[in-house]
Scaffold this motif. Sequence first.
Motif, PDB file in Angstrom:
ATOM      1  N   ASP A 107      25.781  40.103  45.679  1.00 24.07           N
ATOM      2  CA  ASP A 107      26.401  39.314  44.600  1.00 24.07           C
ATOM      3  C   ASP A 107      27.379  38.324  45.334  1.00 24.07           C
ATOM      4  O   ASP A 107      28.059  38.758  46.027  1.00 24.07           O
ATOM      5  CB  ASP A 107      27.040  40.277  43.758  1.00 24.07           C
ATOM      6  N   ASN A 109      29.736  36.907  43.823  1.00 24.02           N
ATOM      7  CA  ASN A 109      31.234  37.161  43.699  1.00 24.02           C
ATOM      8  C   ASN A 109      31.942  38.005  44.389  1.00 24.02           C
ATOM      9  O   ASN A 109      33.324  38.283  44.324  1.00 24.02           O
ATOM     10  CB  ASN A 109      31.417  37.566  41.919  1.00 24.02           C
ATOM     11  N   LYS A 170      25.284  44.893  37.796  1.00 21.93           N
ATOM     12  CA  LYS A 170      26.490  43.839  37.429  1.00 21.93           C
ATOM     13  C   LYS A 170      27.459  43.966  38.534  1.00 21.93           C
ATOM     14  O   LYS A 170      28.101  45.195  38.537  1.00 21.93           O
ATOM     15  CB  LYS A 170      26.580  43.777  36.266  1.00 21.93           C
ATOM     16  N   LYS A 172      31.603  43.511  38.029  1.00 27.74           N
ATOM     17  CA  LYS A 172      32.594  43.154  37.072  1.00 27.74           C
ATOM     18  C   LYS A 172      34.114  42.704  37.757  1.00 27.74           C
ATOM     19  O   LYS A 172      34.387  43.719  38.784  1.00 27.74           O
ATOM     20  CB  LYS A 172      32.718  44.179  36.125  1.00 27.74           C
ATOM     21  N   ASP A 173      34.523  41.729  37.524  1.00 32.44           N
ATOM     22  CA  ASP A 173      35.793  41.516  37.974  1.00 32.44           C
ATOM     23  C   ASP A 173      36.116  41.401  39.725  1.00 32.44           C
ATOM     24  O   ASP A 173      37.050  41.715  40.461  1.00 32.44           O
ATOM     25  CB  ASP A 173      36.847  42.494  37.647  1.00 32.44           C
ATOM     26  N   THR A 176      33.882  45.816  40.669  1.00 36.99           N
ATOM     27  CA  THR A 176      33.514  47.047  40.080  1.00 36.99           C
ATOM     28  C   THR A 176      31.864  46.905  39.934  1.00 36.99           C
ATOM     29  O   THR A 176      31.679  45.795  39.401  1.00 36.99           O
ATOM     30  CB  THR A 176      33.940  47.316  38.617  1.00 36.99           C
ATOM     31  N   THR A 178      28.620  48.061  38.259  1.00 42.23           N
ATOM     32  CA  THR A 178      28.438  48.660  37.144  1.00 42.23           C
ATOM     33  C   THR A 178      26.705  48.688  37.028  1.00 42.23           C
ATOM     34  O   THR A 178      26.257  47.702  37.149  1.00 42.23           O
ATOM     35  CB  THR A 178      28.768  47.556  35.701  1.00 42.23           C
ATOM     36  N   GLU A 183      30.367  53.163  36.053  1.00 42.01           N
ATOM     37  CA  GLU A 183      31.132  52.148  36.902  1.00 42.01           C
ATOM     38  C   GLU A 183      31.817  52.644  38.159  1.00 42.01           C
ATOM     39  O   GLU A 183      32.096  53.835  38.280  1.00 42.01           O
ATOM     40  CB  GLU A 183      32.350  51.551  36.136  1.00 42.01           C
TER      41      GLU A 183
END
Length: 187
Positions: A107, A109, A170, A172-173, A176, A178, A183
Amino acid sequence: MKLKTKGIKNNVYLFFISLSVVYLTLRFVMLILLSLKFALISPDGKEFIMGTLIPDFFFLTIYWIASFLYFRNTKIQLIISLVIFIVLVISILPRLYIAQEYHIIEDRNLKDDYAVSYHTYKIIGEKYRGNSVQVYKKVFPFTYKPQSEYKDSTDQAGDIMMELYRKNYKIKDGNTLTIGDFEIPLK
């Protein structure tokens, strides 16, 4: 002229013996890292312990042939080669048993590179199995350090495994992972 050819042959034999010794040294480093609980993971998520099976036999064969041609007393080299061969043959089944498959988390991110391994475990008194995800953080190329393990005792084992294989997760933030309702903090 014949003496010059013999010298070149000896240098070639020494090169292949040295190459085998360098490979053996790298394998010892890999074994030390594995004993320190690091995970050695290829870019496709396979554990290096299985990927080294063919090169182990290849470099053993190179060592055996080169040392047989270079050294006059081949008994010592034959014994060394046989001992290494026996160890390699005995190690095939344990390699198959302990080898894991990892999922490289991709990812844009994420600040760091991570991999996860997924396992299920039996829950006493339940008909379904629980989920266990071990998180690994990349510390060197192909070398991942275990971070933490997260368990989920709900009935979503099949869903989580399929979502990991499909890379349907995914972030998250930025920290994390998911997967469905599960999570997993990446830290």
